[in-house]
Design a protein around this motif. Structure first.
Motif, mmCIF file in Angstrom:
data_model
loop_
_atom_site.group_PDB
_atom_site.id
_atom_site.type_symbol
_atom_site.label_atom_id
_atom_site.label_comp_id
_atom_site.label_asym_id
_atom_site.label_seq_id
_atom_site.Cartn_x
_atom_site.Cartn_y
_atom_site.Cartn_z
ATOM 1 N N VAL A 214 -28.372 10.577 -44.451
ATOM 2 C CA VAL A 214 -27.704 11.707 -43.776
ATOM 3 C C VAL A 214 -27.635 11.508 -42.267
ATOM 4 C CG1 VAL A 214 -28.238 13.418 -45.556
ATOM 5 C CG2 VAL A 214 -29.856 13.063 -43.692
ATOM 6 N N ARG A 215 -28.467 10.620 -41.731
ATOM 7 C CA ARG A 215 -28.423 10.310 -40.306
ATOM 8 C C ARG A 215 -27.018 9.820 -39.874
ATOM 9 N NH1 ARG A 215 -31.967 8.024 -36.255
ATOM 10 N NH2 ARG A 215 -33.775 7.990 -37.607
ATOM 11 N N LYS A 216 -26.298 9.220 -40.821
ATOM 12 C CA LYS A 216 -24.990 8.614 -40.496
ATOM 13 C C LYS A 216 -23.834 9.617 -40.547
ATOM 14 C CE LYS A 216 -26.699 4.463 -42.777
ATOM 15 N NZ LYS A 216 -26.647 3.691 -44.026
ATOM 16 N N LEU A 217 -24.130 10.874 -40.904
ATOM 17 C CA LEU A 217 -23.061 11.848 -41.158
ATOM 18 C C LEU A 217 -22.066 12.014 -39.996
ATOM 19 C CD1 LEU A 217 -21.586 14.038 -42.750
ATOM 20 C CD2 LEU A 217 -23.437 15.619 -42.207
ATOM 21 N N PRO A 218 -22.500 12.240 -38.746
ATOM 22 C CA PRO A 218 -21.512 12.428 -37.680
ATOM 23 C C PRO A 218 -20.566 11.231 -37.520
ATOM 24 C CG PRO A 218 -23.685 13.131 -36.932
ATOM 25 C CD PRO A 218 -23.882 12.435 -38.245
ATOM 26 N N ASP A 219 -21.125 10.010 -37.552
ATOM 27 C CA ASP A 219 -20.299 8.811 -37.391
ATOM 28 C C ASP A 219 -19.365 8.610 -38.582
ATOM 29 O OD1 ASP A 219 -21.605 8.314 -34.998
ATOM 30 O OD2 ASP A 219 -23.154 7.095 -35.952
ATOM 31 N N TRP A 220 -19.860 8.994 -39.756
ATOM 32 C CA TRP A 220 -19.067 8.876 -40.981
ATOM 33 C C TRP A 220 -17.853 9.809 -40.927
ATOM 34 C CZ3 TRP A 220 -18.357 5.700 -44.817
ATOM 35 C CH2 TRP A 220 -17.930 6.129 -46.078
ATOM 36 N N LEU A 221 -18.063 11.045 -40.497
ATOM 37 C CA LEU A 221 -16.944 11.993 -40.398
ATOM 38 C C LEU A 221 -15.933 11.537 -39.343
ATOM 39 C CD1 LEU A 221 -18.550 15.547 -40.796
ATOM 40 C CD2 LEU A 221 -17.563 14.058 -42.538
ATOM 41 N N ARG A 222 -16.439 10.940 -38.275
ATOM 42 C CA ARG A 222 -15.549 10.410 -37.232
ATOM 43 C C ARG A 222 -14.636 9.328 -37.820
ATOM 44 N NH1 ARG A 222 -16.222 10.388 -31.606
ATOM 45 N NH2 ARG A 222 -18.390 11.083 -31.784
ATOM 46 N N LYS A 223 -15.199 8.524 -38.695
ATOM 47 C CA LYS A 223 -14.441 7.435 -39.343
ATOM 48 C C LYS A 223 -13.253 7.994 -40.147
ATOM 49 C CE LYS A 223 -15.175 3.598 -42.545
ATOM 50 N NZ LYS A 223 -16.104 2.906 -43.425
ATOM 51 N N PHE A 224 -13.411 9.228 -40.645
ATOM 52 C CA PHE A 224 -12.342 9.856 -41.424
ATOM 53 C C PHE A 224 -11.523 10.837 -40.560
ATOM 54 C CE2 PHE A 224 -15.249 8.215 -44.533
ATOM 55 C CZ PHE A 224 -14.407 7.708 -45.512
ATOM 56 N N ASP A 225 -11.563 10.588 -39.247
ATOM 57 C CA ASP A 225 -10.740 11.327 -38.267
ATOM 58 C C ASP A 225 -11.078 12.813 -38.144
ATOM 59 O OD1 ASP A 225 -9.382 9.098 -37.455
ATOM 60 O OD2 ASP A 225 -7.697 9.390 -38.823
ATOM 61 N N PHE A 226 -12.281 13.198 -38.556
ATOM 62 C CA PHE A 226 -12.658 14.608 -38.427
ATOM 63 C C PHE A 226 -12.615 15.041 -36.962
ATOM 64 C CE2 PHE A 226 -15.914 17.930 -37.805
ATOM 65 C CZ PHE A 226 -15.448 18.890 -38.693
ATOM 66 N N HIS A 227 -13.248 14.276 -36.090
ATOM 67 C CA HIS A 227 -13.304 14.636 -34.665
ATOM 68 C C HIS A 227 -11.901 14.660 -34.053
ATOM 69 C CE1 HIS A 227 -17.367 13.386 -35.599
ATOM 70 N NE2 HIS A 227 -17.819 13.700 -34.403
#
Length: 298
Positions: free
Chosen positions: A27-40
């Motif tokens: 779960v530590r990777k969640l922010p970077d993972w969402l960024r990868k899917f263009d969430f940010h």
């Protein structure tokens, strides 16, 4: 949504006990993972703030009967400082975990900002004392801690106990209803509790609207949403720490979150427990991001 949006990244995983095949909970990777899917990119926040988390550990505190208490307390204090120092009135804050123990730091910040309520949307209650926990993981007892139940060190950071009053909390979506001792903890509290089946029966929008009425009647300064993705059906979100077969669908999620997020008193939402290691191809993350963006950006 017309308000400015800020994203806070709190990739803490110390509230979970790692599984045998893991070096640490993913779960530590969640922010970077969402960024990868263009969430940010698609949310297009005014600011992104990040507080790096300590290295993973399995340290068990014999006195408190929980894991990683000292590190979680220190991180919670830093989290609260980060939120307060970047807080903008009338902004909407998306807080990305990490595990559910990030709620402690968020709740400390809320207490410093005023008198807030919590809409707790989760496949579990997370409302147990350490002696009922099989793992000592604080992510499984965070709701108890923020309402003042549990070890004093955790419940009374900076002398602010309780961070949130029990009667200002709606806990919705628990699917772990077979364990009587587990469920009795929350039933015998002042929390407004609706397990998954009661939630369906009452209606998703009705439940959200009842919560908003409570916020208004109690004249609260605002409220915050906790959203653990394990409240979703296993078939649409199996990439979680503690899987439950039954849960809610994306239409239900939309129905319950939209009236809350649209309300000007909503300070923000925290998103926890999605584990990228369990969704390496993004099969479950893509529709998750799509649905979440539609709900937030409506």
């Amino acid at each position: 949504m017309i308000r400015n949006i800020n994203i806070f990244e709190f990739p803490l995983n110390l509230g979970l006990t790692k599984k045998e095949h893991e070096t640490e909970p993913g779960v530590r990777k969640l922010p970077d993972w969402l960024r990868k899917f263009d969430f940010h990119k698609r949310i297009n926040p005014k600011n992104v703030f990040r507080l790096e988390a300590p290295e993973y550990s399995m340290q068990f505190d014999e006195e408190l009967k929980v894991r990683n208490a000292e590190q979680i307390i220190e991180y919670a204090q830093n989290q609260a400082d980060c939120i307060i120092s970047h807080y903008e009135k009338n902004s909407f804050n998306i807080i990305l975990g990490g595990d559910c123990s990030i709620l402690i730091g968020n709740a400390v910040a809320l207490k410093k900002l005023g008198n807030f309520g919590i809409f707790y949307l989760d496949g579990h209650t997370d409302f147990i004392p350490p002696e009922l926990s099989e793992t000592g993981g604080i992510a499984g007892m965070d709701l108890a801690i923020i309402t003042g139940r549990g070890p004093e060190k955790l419940t009374n950071i900076n002398g602010l106990k309780p961070y949130i009053a029990e009667e200002h909390v709606f806990c919705c979506g628990n699917a772990e209803t077979d364990d009587e001792e587990y469920v009795s903890q929350i039933i015998n509290s002042g929390i407004h509790y609706f397990d998954l089946y009661q939630l369906r029966s009452k209606g998703f929008r009705n439940t959200a609207e009842d919560f908003l009425k409570m916020v208004e009647e109690k004249k609260l300064d605002g409220f915050f949403i906790h959203f653990d993705v394990d409240v979703l059906k296993d078939e649409i979100m199996p990439a979680v720490d503690s899987r439950m077969e039954d849960g809610i669908g994306y239409d239900d999620l939309k129905e319950i979150l939209e009236p809350l997020i649209e309300n000007p008193l909503c300070l923000g939402i925290e998103i926890t427990i999605l584990n990228p290691d369990d969704d390496k191809d993004g099969i479950y993350t893509r529709p998750f991001v799509e649905n979440l963006i539609q709900i937030i950006k409506k």
